[in-house]
Design a protein around this motif. Structure first.
Motif, PDB file in Angstrom:
ATOM      1  N   SER A 264       4.791 -17.328  88.396  1.00 29.42           N
ATOM      2  CA  SER A 264       3.525 -16.712  87.982  1.00 29.42           C
ATOM      3  C   SER A 264       2.435 -17.078  88.982  1.00 29.42           C
ATOM      4  N   ILE A 286       0.681 -16.724  79.077  1.00 29.70           N
ATOM      5  CA  ILE A 286       1.570 -16.597  80.245  1.00 29.70           C
ATOM      6  C   ILE A 286       2.834 -17.424  80.043  1.00 29.70           C
ATOM      7  N   LYS A 290       6.880 -16.247  79.657  1.00 26.75           N
ATOM      8  CA  LYS A 290       7.875 -16.591  80.684  1.00 26.75           C
ATOM      9  C   LYS A 290       9.071 -17.390  80.152  1.00 26.75           C
TER      10      LYS A 290
END
Length: 425
Positions: A264, A286, A290
């Motif tokens: 990322s 985020i 992931k």
């Protein structure tokens, strides 16, 4: 020989905080005499979590090893006199009655110190021995709520989040344990006994020294975000996250490194100390997106080999099977006369010369009543008379020896007692 071998503790407490403090003293070698009603301590009759036993439930077993039980009617003059006889031989006295109850029973500090001025008298309460809340019952969940701790976790708009353990009870119990040790040390140096008061509210506040100081000194209020987060005052990511096959815990990793490992660039470009707080929800989202790409084991291998604080999220079955837990001997196993093989959490301390050990299992109701009274000089005939009069009870593994026979010696729950805490369902 334990570190406290030769000391005697009188335990008149119920529920968790007081019994935990007394058990810790017993684990270190003290002779702990648990003084309980002839029907047994309230905790015996409420199977926490639904875990019933043959004659002793799991919650009682977990908090009352290394104690002897003297079952006595404290509301009778004879029963009170028996306890005062015991006081003359004791070093520590622990009680967690509600405000005013110890005085009504004639077992407040003034009455106990009149018999034994050198006694270390530990009084545990919910909110303090006096003040506007002194008569309120102290219960763990209520104190978690009142202490502000529930606003430190979770998501904005969700209900406040209580701890998954009886945190305030445990903290208060360990504070009482430490206070009793300090009182004994003071007495060894000066010869003076004293009264020590410990309460659940102050304990819950004191354990939040960092959090409350961030607010009281730094002026930063608690702020929960739109994403679940483990602690309002700790930067993201911080909490438990779903993986392909389970969950893992992730604590304050360097964002540049984490962003690289997760693939990322956006995360890798953030500043952990500024963005970690101000963009907490973005960071959490985020990471949440992931981590389901791999299994827990795959992520842990990668994160841990890069020095990132990450670990598994265990069930209790996982805890008991963990190799480090087994290596540490975190649980103790012993045989109980009515419950069979018992395994419970053990000792959170280690001594090279005076180790803690299980010297006796959690007692039955008044299992050592005869033994303790004989030590105080009572004859067998006197003890029989006290049993007949219902002043004491004396169960054994085979029988329940009381004035009312086994039927009334522990099968029916007694009325709710005047103590600091309450048995949890």
């Amino acid at each position: 020989m334990g570190a406290l071998d030769g000391y005697r503790v009188i335990d008149l407490s119920i529920a968790m905080a007081g019994p935990l403090a007394a058990m810790r003293l017993g684990d270190l070698g003290a002779d702990v005499v648990k003084v309980e009603p002839v029907t047994g301590e309230w905790q015996r009759h409420a199977p926490a979590g639904g875990a019933t036993g043959n004659r002793v439930n799991a919650s009682f077993l977990s908090l009352n090893r290394n104690k002897r039980s003297l079952a006595v009617d404290l509301k009778s003059p004879e029963g009170r006199e028996i306890v005062l006889e015991l006081v003359r031989t004791a070093d520590v006295f622990i009680q967690n009655y509600r405000a005013g109850v110890a005085q009504r029973l004639g077992l407040d500090y003034a009455a106990v110190a009149a018999v034994n001025p050198a006694i270390v008298y530990v009084s545990i309460s919910g909110y303090g021995d006096d003040g506007p809340y002194a008569t309120r019952p102290g219960q763990d969940l209520l104190l978690q709520a009142m202490s502000g701790a529930m606003a430190n976790t979770g998501r904005d708009g969700d209900p406040p989040s209580p701890s998954g353990t009886y945190a305030v009870d445990a903290i208060t119990g360990h504070n009482a344990f430490e206070a009793a040790l300090a009182g004994l040390l003071h007495r060894e140096r000066t010869g003076e006994g004293q009264q020590i008061t410990v309460n659940m509210l102050d304990s819950a506040i004191a354990v939040q020294a960092q959090e409350l100081s961030i607010y009281s000194v730094g002026g930063v209020p608690q702020r929960r975000g739109s994403e679940p987060h483990g602690h309002t005052y700790i930067r993201a990511p911080y909490g438990a996250f779903a993986t392909k096959d389970g969950h893992l815990a992730l604590a304050m990793p360097p964002l540049a490194l984490l962003g690289r490992l997760l693939g990322s660039p956006e995360l890798a470009a953030m500043d952990e100390h500024t963005d970690g707080h101000t963009r907490r929800d973005e960071i959490t989202a985020i990471v949440r997106e992931k981590l389901p790409a791999r299994t827990t084991r795959e992520w842990l291998d990668l994160l841990q080999e890069n020095g990132i604080w990450a670990g598994p999220v265990y069930s209790y079955a996982d805890v008991m099977a963990d190799p480090q837990v087994r290596h540490n001997g975190s649980f103790v196993t012993y045989e109980h006369p009515t419950e069979g093989t018992v395994t419970t959490p053990g000792f959170p301390f280690r001594f090279s010369r005076s180790p803690a050990e299980v010297r006796r299992p959690a007692p039955l109701v008044g299992e050592q009543s005869r033994e303790v009274l004989a030590e105080l000089g009572h004859t067998a005939e006197d003890i029989d008379a006290l049993l007949t009069a219902g002043v004491i009870a004396a169960e054994t593994a085979g029988t329940a020896e009381t004035a009312e026979t086994a039927e009334s010696a522990g099968t029916a729950a007694p009325a709710a007692p005047d103590h600091e805490g309450a048995v949890r369902p």
